[in-house]
Design a protein around this motif. Structure first.
Motif, PDB file in Angstrom:
ATOM      1  N   PHE A  45      -6.104  69.514  26.240  1.00 31.90           N
ATOM      2  CA  PHE A  45      -6.025  70.842  26.862  1.00 31.90           C
ATOM      3  C   PHE A  45      -5.053  70.822  28.036  1.00 31.90           C
ATOM      4  CE2 PHE A  45      -7.372  73.304  30.551  1.00 31.90           C
ATOM      5  CZ  PHE A  45      -7.242  74.607  30.074  1.00 31.90           C
ATOM      6  N   ALA A  46      -5.159  69.785  28.883  1.00 32.86           N
ATOM      7  CA  ALA A  46      -4.278  69.692  30.047  1.00 32.86           C
ATOM      8  C   ALA A  46      -2.817  69.567  29.623  1.00 32.86           C
ATOM      9  CB  ALA A  46      -4.684  68.498  30.918  1.00 32.86           C
ATOM     10  N   MET A  47      -2.561  68.802  28.562  1.00 36.52           N
ATOM     11  CA  MET A  47      -1.189  68.639  28.075  1.00 36.52           C
ATOM     12  C   MET A  47      -0.645  69.934  27.485  1.00 36.52           C
ATOM     13  SD  MET A  47      -1.072  64.869  26.365  1.00 36.52           S
ATOM     14  CE  MET A  47      -1.347  63.406  27.371  1.00 36.52           C
ATOM     15  N   ASP A  48      -1.468  70.608  26.687  1.00 34.76           N
ATOM     16  CA  ASP A  48      -1.017  71.880  26.111  1.00 34.76           C
ATOM     17  C   ASP A  48      -0.748  72.915  27.202  1.00 34.76           C
ATOM     18  OD1 ASP A  48      -1.098  70.902  23.594  1.00 34.76           O
ATOM     19  OD2 ASP A  48      -2.830  72.050  22.904  1.00 34.76           O
ATOM     20  N   THR A  49      -1.602  72.927  28.215  1.00 41.03           N
ATOM     21  CA  THR A  49      -1.450  73.902  29.299  1.00 41.03           C
ATOM     22  C   THR A  49      -0.182  73.649  30.096  1.00 41.03           C
ATOM     23  OG1 THR A  49      -3.850  74.168  29.515  1.00 41.03           O
ATOM     24  CG2 THR A  49      -2.517  74.845  31.389  1.00 41.03           C
ATOM     25  N   ILE A  50       0.025  72.405  30.506  1.00 41.64           N
ATOM     26  CA  ILE A  50       1.208  72.110  31.309  1.00 41.64           C
ATOM     27  C   ILE A  50       2.471  72.251  30.466  1.00 41.64           C
ATOM     28  CG2 ILE A  50       1.318  69.618  30.957  1.00 41.64           C
ATOM     29  CD1 ILE A  50       1.774  71.400  34.321  1.00 41.64           C
ATOM     30  N   GLY A  51       2.379  71.912  29.151  1.00 45.00           N
ATOM     31  CA  GLY A  51       3.532  72.083  28.268  1.00 45.00           C
ATOM     32  C   GLY A  51       3.913  73.546  28.137  1.00 45.00           C
ATOM     33  N   SER A  52       2.922  74.410  28.018  1.00 44.88           N
ATOM     34  CA  SER A  52       3.172  75.835  27.881  1.00 44.88           C
ATOM     35  C   SER A  52       3.648  76.455  29.184  1.00 44.88           C
ATOM     36  CB  SER A  52       1.893  76.541  27.413  1.00 44.88           C
ATOM     37  OG  SER A  52       2.094  77.926  27.295  1.00 44.88           O
ATOM     38  N   CYS A  53       2.983  76.098  30.284  1.00 48.41           N
ATOM     39  CA  CYS A  53       3.309  76.712  31.572  1.00 48.41           C
ATOM     40  C   CYS A  53       4.543  76.108  32.230  1.00 48.41           C
ATOM     41  CB  CYS A  53       2.117  76.601  32.534  1.00 48.41           C
ATOM     42  SG  CYS A  53       0.666  77.522  31.987  1.00 48.41           S
ATOM     43  N   ALA A  54       4.891  74.889  31.846  1.00 49.63           N
ATOM     44  CA  ALA A  54       6.059  74.247  32.456  1.00 49.63           C
ATOM     45  C   ALA A  54       7.341  74.638  31.744  1.00 49.63           C
ATOM     46  CB  ALA A  54       5.899  72.723  32.447  1.00 49.63           C
ATOM     47  N   GLY A  56       7.244  76.287  28.302  1.00 50.85           N
ATOM     48  CA  GLY A  56       7.052  77.246  27.231  1.00 50.85           C
ATOM     49  C   GLY A  56       7.047  76.709  25.828  1.00 50.85           C
ATOM     50  N   ILE A  57       6.456  75.542  25.609  1.00 49.49           N
ATOM     51  CA  ILE A  57       6.350  75.045  24.242  1.00 49.49           C
ATOM     52  C   ILE A  57       4.883  74.895  23.864  1.00 49.49           C
ATOM     53  CG2 ILE A  57       8.522  73.774  24.472  1.00 49.49           C
ATOM     54  CD1 ILE A  57       6.756  71.193  24.341  1.00 49.49           C
ATOM     55  N   ASP A  58       4.613  75.081  22.590  1.00 50.96           N
ATOM     56  CA  ASP A  58       3.270  74.828  22.064  1.00 50.96           C
ATOM     57  C   ASP A  58       3.257  73.387  21.585  1.00 50.96           C
ATOM     58  OD1 ASP A  58       0.818  74.758  20.910  1.00 50.96           O
ATOM     59  OD2 ASP A  58       1.308  76.089  19.233  1.00 50.96           O
ATOM     60  N   SER A  59       2.743  72.496  22.413  1.00 46.56           N
ATOM     61  CA  SER A  59       2.795  71.067  22.088  1.00 46.56           C
ATOM     62  C   SER A  59       1.852  70.706  20.945  1.00 46.56           C
ATOM     63  CB  SER A  59       2.447  70.232  23.327  1.00 46.56           C
ATOM     64  OG  SER A  59       1.108  70.451  23.716  1.00 46.56           O
ATOM     65  N   GLY A  60       0.806  71.528  20.740  1.00 43.31           N
ATOM     66  CA  GLY A  60      -0.112  71.292  19.630  1.00 43.31           C
ATOM     67  C   GLY A  60      -1.021  70.089  19.810  1.00 43.31           C
ATOM     68  N   ARG A 103      11.161  83.658  29.767  1.00 40.33           N
ATOM     69  CA  ARG A 103       9.736  83.379  29.646  1.00 40.33           C
ATOM     70  C   ARG A 103       9.148  83.103  31.021  1.00 40.33           C
ATOM     71  NH1 ARG A 103       5.608  79.860  28.510  1.00 40.33           N
ATOM     72  NH2 ARG A 103       4.350  80.359  26.663  1.00 40.33           N
ATOM     73  N   ASN A 104       7.885  83.433  31.193  1.00 39.81           N
ATOM     74  CA  ASN A 104       7.229  83.227  32.486  1.00 39.81           C
ATOM     75  C   ASN A 104       6.680  81.807  32.582  1.00 39.81           C
ATOM     76  OD1 ASN A 104       7.564  85.932  33.472  1.00 39.81           O
ATOM     77  ND2 ASN A 104       6.003  86.555  31.982  1.00 39.81           N
ATOM     78  N   ASP A 105       7.544  80.865  32.914  1.00 35.50           N
ATOM     79  CA  ASP A 105       7.109  79.486  33.086  1.00 35.50           C
ATOM     80  C   ASP A 105       7.932  78.816  34.185  1.00 35.50           C
ATOM     81  OD1 ASP A 105       9.568  78.859  31.891  1.00 35.50           O
ATOM     82  OD2 ASP A 105       8.688  78.600  29.916  1.00 35.50           O
ATOM     83  N   ILE A 106       7.583  77.598  34.513  1.00 36.72           N
ATOM     84  CA  ILE A 106       8.231  76.885  35.613  1.00 36.72           C
ATOM     85  C   ILE A 106       9.706  76.641  35.328  1.00 36.72           C
ATOM     86  CG2 ILE A 106       8.261  74.685  36.871  1.00 36.72           C
ATOM     87  CD1 ILE A 106       5.196  74.588  36.476  1.00 36.72           C
ATOM     88  N   LEU A 107      10.033  76.300  34.093  1.00 33.40           N
ATOM     89  CA  LEU A 107      11.426  76.043  33.740  1.00 33.40           C
ATOM     90  C   LEU A 107      12.290  77.276  33.975  1.00 33.40           C
ATOM     91  CD1 LEU A 107      13.611  74.235  32.571  1.00 33.40           C
ATOM     92  CD2 LEU A 107      12.890  74.918  30.277  1.00 33.40           C
ATOM     93  N   GLN A 108      11.802  78.448  33.562  1.00 32.26           N
ATOM     94  CA  GLN A 108      12.567  79.684  33.750  1.00 32.26           C
ATOM     95  C   GLN A 108      12.799  79.966  35.235  1.00 32.26           C
ATOM     96  OE1 GLN A 108      13.555  81.517  30.850  1.00 32.26           O
ATOM     97  NE2 GLN A 108      15.016  82.234  32.374  1.00 32.26           N
ATOM     98  N   LEU A 109      11.799  79.704  36.053  1.00 29.28           N
ATOM     99  CA  LEU A 109      11.930  79.938  37.487  1.00 29.28           C
ATOM    100  C   LEU A 109      12.926  78.965  38.114  1.00 29.28           C
ATOM    101  CD1 LEU A 109       8.162  80.575  38.288  1.00 29.28           C
ATOM    102  CD2 LEU A 109      10.002  82.276  38.288  1.00 29.28           C
TER     103      LEU A 109
END
Length: 553
Positions: free
Chosen positions: A215-224, A226-230, A301-307
């Motif tokens: 869960f932590a990996m999927d969350t940080i992957g998505s929020c950092a 924007g990928i669905d790490s699965g 996308r609304n994530d850390i990379l975009q910012l």
């Protein structure tokens, strides 16, 4: 007559030992005399070098004694770290043990190998270091990463001086309330997948560590970025396996991190870095491919990379709104910090994103796991938390950002967990200007200062009955000294992603307790102990839980 006979025998024994010793010395002299001059010279050089090293180690252990500072006696070469190196206790437990030896001292001397370090355990003194006199203790004191030589190693933790000021100022708005609300939408999808996977699995003797880590990996992957790490649906996927390698602590990694933290000069000479080349290459590839795709296709996308990409383009991150109640922790003499020149390359963006990724894997997952452990041991507290969760979700109409924000008792439970199991068991600073503490102990520039977080959190002076899990310690009416609670540090160098981490922890636990009653399995050995071979607080034992689905919630 008998006494005279005994004395004669003893004297005879002594003379025989003396003669035997003289004979051995003579034998050595004879053998040495038969050696060629070159061999003798090499032996003398080696002996001299050995004696010099031993003398240096002994001299290093006299540092605090010569300055009249209360101190823990250290062993040659290893200082006071031997119990940690032998894996008998974690660093935090070691510091706590020594802190108890100096109950009335605000600080004392300590030896990290041959490096004299000052352990500061009084909250008022810590506040001087972190906040009041921060200018004298601005840097972490670990190896300084050169942004030009190693741009993909860029991160706030290892950046010092003016560069740190410039970077910190520009990165802070990434974690403002407005940005967190946008990232929360990505987080929700990970929570839904978490429940989906738990519903399909076993309900008794469940080892939650792995699925929470996913869960932590999927969350940080998505929020950092924007990928669905699965990771939740496919625990064996490459993203998950690479993430597990980040904090895998084998002997070589332990030695490397020990050198980086305790011998930065040697680390620089050996060109050591915190990252593992294979992991760095993998995540760098993902990040750079993502940036390329977004630029070529105009994708936002609304994530850390975009910012960070926005920061690179404009020189700042836009803050369309500011929440005075929650964004005030950005106020740290912003006008001074933001005057420094700032540029950001693609490699530096990669470095910062990787630092957010790797920093958010284990620490967040372990904090969630420890919170569930304590709530399982305290079912009445768990039920009180669940009642609050259901109330706030009903009031908000959904598991929204505002609903999570208003779960105050849940937050107190998380804070109490972070007190007992702080992710970082110690925090380090380096003195940058000559400084005198109130007790008239003076330290010079370059002196290492260590804050024993676990020892401070377990000090009855600040937290009565520290071994008891008591969320009420953090009720609004209770006063805790500013620097007696340090799971994320404090002052300008406190963890920049603190509020993101708290949001993720609270959301995960709220999602779990909304759907399940969690109890501790009889397979879990108690009391649990902490792993000695980890720089992040982890349980040594495997934690097993029983989870019971709540119907019609």
């Amino acid at each position: 007559m008998c006494n005279v006979s005994i004395q004669t025998r003893e004297r005879t024994k002594y003379l025989k030992k003396k003669i035997a010793l003289i004979n051995k010395i003579n034998l050595i002299i004879i053998r040495v005399s038969k050696m060629d001059p070159i061999t003798i010279s090499l032996l003398i050089i080696l002996l001299t070098a050995f004696l010099y090293i031993v003398h240096r180690a002994w001299k290093a252990n006299q540092y605090w004694k010569e300055r009249g500072v209360p101190h823990a006696e250290g062993s040659l070469f290893f200082g006071n770290l031997l119990p940690v190196l032998l894996r008998k206790m974690s660093p935090g437990e070691l510091h706590e043990m020594f802190c108890k030896q100096f109950p009335n001292e605000p600080l004392f001397g300590f030896y990290e190998f041959m490096k004299p370090t000052l352990i500061v355990k009084d909250s008022d003194y810590i506040e001087m270091i972190f906040i009041k006199h921060f200018a004298n203790f601005m840097d972490h004191g670990i190896i300084q990463i050169d942004d030009e030589e190693n741009p993909t190693e860029s991160n706030l933790f290892s950046t010092n001086g003016k560069r740190w000021k410039a970077v910190r100022c520009r990165l802070s708005p990434i974690f403002s309330t407005g940005k967190l609300k946008l990232m929360f939408e990505s987080m929700k999808g990970c929570g839904e997948e978490l429940i989906k996977q738990l519903d399909k699995g076993e309900k008794e003797d469940v080892e939650l560590k792995d699925i929470i880590s996913c869960f932590a990996m999927d969350t940080i992957g998505s929020c950092a970025f924007g990928i669905d790490s699965g990771s939740l649906s496919k625990p064996d996927c490459e993203f998950r396996q690479m993430g597990k390698q980040v904090f895998k602590m084998d002997i070589s990694t332990f030695i490397k991190l020990t050198i980086l933290m305790h011998a930065p000069r040697l680390a620089k000479f050996l060109n050591l870095t915190f990252s593992k080349p294979k992991i760095l290459k993998y995540f760098s590839g993902i990040i750079k491919d993502t940036m390329k795709y977004r630029r070529e296709n105009g994708y936002l996308r609304n994530d850390i990379l975009q910012l960070l990409m926005q920061l690179q383009l404009k020189g700042y991150v836009e803050m369309h709104s500011r929440d005075a109640a929650t964004d005030d922790y950005f106020d740290m003499d912003i006008t001074t910090l933001c005057t420094e020149k700032f540029e950001l390359s693609d490699d530096q963006i990669t470095g910062h994103v990787i630092s957010f990724l790797t920093g958010g894997f284990d620490t967040t997952a372990m904090s969630i796991l420890f919170t569930l452990y304590e709530l399982s041991r305290n079912p009445k507290i768990q039920e009180k938390v669940r009642e609050e969760i259901l109330k706030e979700v009903e009031h908000a109409g959904s598991m929204s950002y505002n609903a999570i924000k208003d779960m105050h008792y849940l937050e107190r439970c998380v804070k109490e967990t972070l007190r007992i199991y702080p992710p970082a068991q110690m925090l380090g600073r380096i003195c940058t200007n000559k400084y005198t503490f109130p007790n008239e102990i003076t330290i010079e520039p370059g002196q290492s200062v260590l804050i024993p977080v676990m020892a401070v959190h377990n000090d009855p002076k600040y937290f009565p009955e520290p071994e008891v899990f008591r969320p009420e310690r953090f009720d609004p009416g209770n006063t805790i000294p500013a620097c007696a609670y340090l799971p994320f540090g404090n002052g300008p160098r406190m963890c920049i992603a603190m509020r993101f981490a708290m949001l993720e922890i609270k959301y995960c636990i709220a999602t779990l307790l909304r759907n399940y009653i969690v109890t501790l399995s009889s397979k879990t050995k108690q009391p649990i102990t902490l792993s000695a071979l980890s720089f992040v607080t982890k349980p040594k034992e495997t934690l097993y839980f029983n989870i019971k689905k709540i119907i019609n919630q």
